[in-house]
Design a protein around this motif. Structure first.
Motif, mmCIF file in Angstrom:
data_model
loop_
_atom_site.group_PDB
_atom_site.id
_atom_site.type_symbol
_atom_site.label_atom_id
_atom_site.label_comp_id
_atom_site.label_asym_id
_atom_site.label_seq_id
_atom_site.Cartn_x
_atom_site.Cartn_y
_atom_site.Cartn_z
ATOM 1 N N VAL A 126 21.706 -5.002 7.671
ATOM 2 C CA VAL A 126 20.520 -4.492 8.343
ATOM 3 C C VAL A 126 20.210 -3.112 7.781
ATOM 4 N N LEU A 127 18.974 -2.927 7.311
ATOM 5 C CA LEU A 127 18.532 -1.661 6.750
ATOM 6 C C LEU A 127 17.385 -1.103 7.578
ATOM 7 N N SER A 128 17.364 0.204 7.723
ATOM 8 C CA SER A 128 16.266 0.857 8.419
ATOM 9 C C SER A 128 15.799 2.041 7.583
ATOM 10 N N GLY A 129 14.505 2.134 7.370
ATOM 11 C CA GLY A 129 13.976 3.209 6.542
ATOM 12 C C GLY A 129 12.553 3.550 6.913
ATOM 13 N N ASP A 130 11.870 4.230 6.007
ATOM 14 C CA ASP A 130 10.508 4.679 6.280
ATOM 15 C C ASP A 130 9.693 4.598 5.001
ATOM 16 N N PHE A 131 8.541 5.218 5.005
ATOM 17 C CA PHE A 131 7.605 5.132 3.889
ATOM 18 C C PHE A 131 7.225 6.530 3.413
ATOM 19 N N LEU A 132 6.709 6.580 2.188
ATOM 20 C CA LEU A 132 6.372 7.870 1.613
ATOM 21 C C LEU A 132 5.166 8.503 2.292
ATOM 22 N N TRP A 133 4.159 7.690 2.617
ATOM 23 C CA TRP A 133 2.927 8.251 3.167
ATOM 24 C C TRP A 133 2.651 7.787 4.589
ATOM 25 N N LYS A 134 2.923 6.533 4.899
ATOM 26 C CA LYS A 134 2.682 6.060 6.257
ATOM 27 C C LYS A 134 3.716 6.651 7.217
ATOM 28 N N VAL A 166 0.815 -1.218 0.000
ATOM 29 C CA VAL A 166 0.000 0.000 0.000
ATOM 30 C C VAL A 166 0.847 1.267 0.000
ATOM 31 N N ASP A 167 2.169 1.154 0.142
ATOM 32 C CA ASP A 167 2.976 2.362 0.228
ATOM 33 C C ASP A 167 4.362 2.128 -0.366
ATOM 34 N N GLN A 168 5.112 3.230 -0.515
ATOM 35 C CA GLN A 168 6.447 3.198 -1.089
ATOM 36 C C GLN A 168 7.477 3.067 0.026
ATOM 37 N N MET A 169 8.320 2.040 -0.034
ATOM 38 C CA MET A 169 9.425 1.907 0.913
ATOM 39 C C MET A 169 10.578 2.799 0.476
ATOM 40 N N LEU A 170 11.172 3.511 1.437
ATOM 41 C CA LEU A 170 12.254 4.441 1.156
ATOM 42 C C LEU A 170 13.465 4.103 2.004
ATOM 43 N N LEU A 171 14.633 4.431 1.485
ATOM 44 C CA LEU A 171 15.898 4.240 2.190
ATOM 45 C C LEU A 171 16.701 5.517 2.041
ATOM 46 N N ASP A 172 16.825 6.273 3.117
ATOM 47 C CA ASP A 172 17.448 7.582 3.026
ATOM 48 C C ASP A 172 18.314 7.799 4.252
ATOM 49 N N GLY A 173 18.840 8.993 4.404
ATOM 50 C CA GLY A 173 19.612 9.320 5.585
ATOM 51 C C GLY A 173 21.098 9.196 5.376
ATOM 52 N N SER A 174 21.857 9.492 6.440
ATOM 53 C CA SER A 174 23.311 9.517 6.338
ATOM 54 C C SER A 174 23.931 8.129 6.417
ATOM 55 N N SER A 175 23.382 7.226 7.238
ATOM 56 C CA SER A 175 23.940 5.875 7.356
ATOM 57 C C SER A 175 22.862 4.909 7.839
ATOM 58 N N PRO A 176 21.892 4.565 6.977
ATOM 59 C CA PRO A 176 20.773 3.718 7.407
ATOM 60 C C PRO A 176 21.030 2.225 7.250
ATOM 61 N N ILE A 177 22.299 1.812 7.249
ATOM 62 C CA ILE A 177 22.622 0.413 6.975
ATOM 63 C C ILE A 177 23.754 -0.039 7.881
ATOM 64 N N ILE A 178 23.674 -1.275 8.345
ATOM 65 C CA ILE A 178 24.742 -1.923 9.103
ATOM 66 C C ILE A 178 25.212 -3.125 8.295
ATOM 67 N N ASN A 179 26.512 -3.235 8.090
ATOM 68 C CA ASN A 179 27.082 -4.348 7.335
ATOM 69 C C ASN A 179 28.137 -5.011 8.194
ATOM 70 N N ASP A 180 27.920 -6.276 8.557
ATOM 71 C CA ASP A 180 28.955 -7.023 9.261
ATOM 72 C C ASP A 180 29.167 -8.364 8.560
ATOM 73 N N THR A 181 29.882 -9.260 9.204
ATOM 74 C CA THR A 181 30.283 -10.509 8.553
ATOM 75 C C THR A 181 29.090 -11.343 8.101
ATOM 76 N N ASP A 182 28.056 -11.401 8.907
ATOM 77 C CA ASP A 182 26.960 -12.333 8.645
ATOM 78 C C ASP A 182 25.702 -11.682 8.068
ATOM 79 N N LYS A 183 25.525 -10.382 8.265
ATOM 80 C CA LYS A 183 24.219 -9.820 7.938
ATOM 81 C C LYS A 183 24.322 -8.399 7.431
#
Length: 512
Positions: A117-125, A98-115
């Motif tokens: 992780v992304l954190s973001g928000d939506f256009l309308w919700k 029902v909505d658009q997933m967005l990925l923005d910001g200065s550092s919204p991602i964690i990258n390590d050996t095994d995984k």
């Protein structure tokens, strides 16, 4: 439902119909070839790069993918080799569709050996999400978090003591902006969520680092004490240090000096805070970005130095990502208006911990039929001292952006430039501003500025590790450097005048 004016002020590239374009240009000296030239679009959908991580011989790129047949856009994780050949891609969309997933910001991602992780928000919700992808099993879990806000943006994601901390800002019912921090356990369960702010000011959480067992949250705070007067809203930096329960342990606010600005990226450099800000001029939404600057403060927030990096007054000027290179210098990305005011150039910089520029690269990206260009550089990563990768995008026409990947060697030479511009002419134009002769040399080198009246300037010489070997103050257009004491090798000559970069060239020292 989100307030569109807030969305448009912060998200320049959230458009439809974005295409990924990669044109690899090999550089040898000042010659240029275009042996590798391809276009890519993921599933024939629009694509834009946001962040890049390097893992062994792979590039991991994250960003937003444009609308599918149902009109929804999402986010992606893309793997590529170091030559830019695309590999597998994982696409994620709103499970409720029902909505658009967005990925923005200065550092919204964690990258390590095994995984990842992304954190973001939506256009309308007003929801935000956490997405964790297991590299080994390729399994993932996805959690969505609701809250009673009009708007919520996630700017940064941090992992500390087995928990995730999402940092950003929310717009409350009275249209006040407050910084927010959300703590999530390793299984994606929300532990707590808190906001920080007062009704008379707007506070936006931008980034965070861990220092002495506490989270230091960098906040942009604004205040308009005369709302009937245009263009007098003030923006400054505020740091709050919180414990793992979200309780504020200390609170510091930047002094008002007319040099403060809107905050960007942040790193912990040997216990000091180094962060980017952008000057704000005439108000338009949240202000025109006049220039990017970098600030360094000690653990008690005492100012060590503050330096601007490019000042032409233009909405699109500014710095974006900031990371610490393997050689302990600093790498930055951004964009800047050139002297002709026709090109908003993509830029990648390397600076020393004292703020001195080691080298800077600028490029026009795609040049429109009007003779203008508009570019943005976002993420940057460096796996070693020999290779640097940055990503961004260039505007082509209405609703169409082309993705960019820039590969740079550790000493500032372009290895691979994914664009269609003739960078040879740009390099030659830069060299015409500063003449270094003879080069190579074993003893004295003459530095000459043929078209510049040099009344007050500096010439600095660095080795390839960024260590300054020589410094002279100059007051004429011709100076001489004695390099006889230096061991043979490659060096950089950097010239500045009134704090602005005039030219930078390589120098080869040879045996007599």
């Amino acid at each position: 439902m989100k307030n569109k004016s807030v969305i448009n002020s912060f998200s320049i590239a959230r458009k439809e119909s974005i295409f990924l374009f990669l044109l690899f240009t090999g550089i040898s000296g000042f010659s240029q070839s275009t042996d590798f030239n391809q276009r890519f679009s993921i599933q024939n959908r629009s694509t834009i790069f946001r962040n890049i991580n390097v893992e062994k011989d792979s590039l991991i790129i994250t960003g937003e993918i444009g609308s599918d047949s149902s009109g929804l856009q999402g986010v992606f994780i893309l793997w590529s080799d170091t030559l830019g050949n695309l590999g597998k891609v994982k696409i994620f969309e709103d499970p409720e569709l029902v909505d658009q997933m967005l990925l923005d910001g200065s550092s919204p991602i964690i990258n390590d050996t095994d995984k990842l992780v992304l954190s973001g928000d939506f256009l309308w919700k007003s929801d935000n999400y956490l997405l964790q992808y297991n590299k080994k099993t390729q399994a993932y879990f996805y959690k969505e978090y609701t809250a009673p806000y009009i708007v919520r943006f996630t700017e940064s994601l941090l992992e500390f003591n087995g928990a995730y901390y999402a940092i950003g800002y929310v717009q409350t019912q009275n249209f006040d902006l407050d910084a927010f921090v959300q703590k999530i356990d390793s299984s994606g369960n929300k532990i707590w969520e808190k906001t920080y702010g007062v009704p008379s000011r707007d506070e936006t959480g931008r980034a965070a680092v861990v220092i002495n067992g506490k989270l230091a949250i960098m906040i942009s705070e604004s205040y308009d004490n005369t709302p009937t007067v245009k263009n007098d809203t003030r923006y400054w930096i505020r740091f709050i240090q919180i414990d793992t329960s979200g309780t504020i342990k200390s609170d510091w606010k930047e002094e008002v000096t007319n040099q403060e600005g809107w905050s960007g990226s942040l790193v912990n450099y040997k216990g000091d805070y180094i962060y980017t800000t952008n000057f704000l001029g005439e108000e338009y939404g949240f202000g025109y970005f006049k220039a990017g600057q970098v600030v360094r403060r000690d653990k008690n927030f005492n100012l060590i130095w503050r330096k601007p990096f490019g000042e032409p007054d233009n909405y699109y000027n500014g710095l974006t990502d900031l990371v610490i290179a393997p050689d302990s210098n600093l790498l930055l990305t951004g964009q800047i208006l050139d002297e002709s005011k026709k090109y908003v150039l993509e830029r990648t910089l390397k600076i020393c911990p004292d703020g001195e520029v080691m080298w800077e690269l600028r490029d026009t990206g795609f040049v429109q039929p009007t003779g203008e260009s508009l570019n943005f550089m976002e993420g940057i990563a460096a796996p070693s001292c020999s290779s640097i990768y940055s990503v961004g995008y260039t505007y082509k026409d209405s609703g169409l952006y082309e993705g960019l990947i820039l590969k740079v060697s550790g000493d500032g030479c372009i290895d691979t430039l994914c664009t269609i511009v003739d960078i040879e002419n740009l390099i030659k134009a830069n060299h015409k501003k500063m003449v270094v002769y003879p080069n190579p040399s074993s003893s004295n080198v003459e530095v000459y500025f043929p078209d510049i009246v040099m009344n007050d300037g500096e010439i600095k010489l660095y080795d390839l590790l960024g260590i300054r070997k020589q410094y002279i103050h100059i007051s004429s257009s011709k100076s001489v450097l004695d390099i006889s004491f230096l061991p043979k090798g490659v060096y950089w000559i950097v010239a500045e005048s009134n704090g602005k970069l005039i030219g930078a060239q390589k120098l080869l020292k040879i045996e007599p």
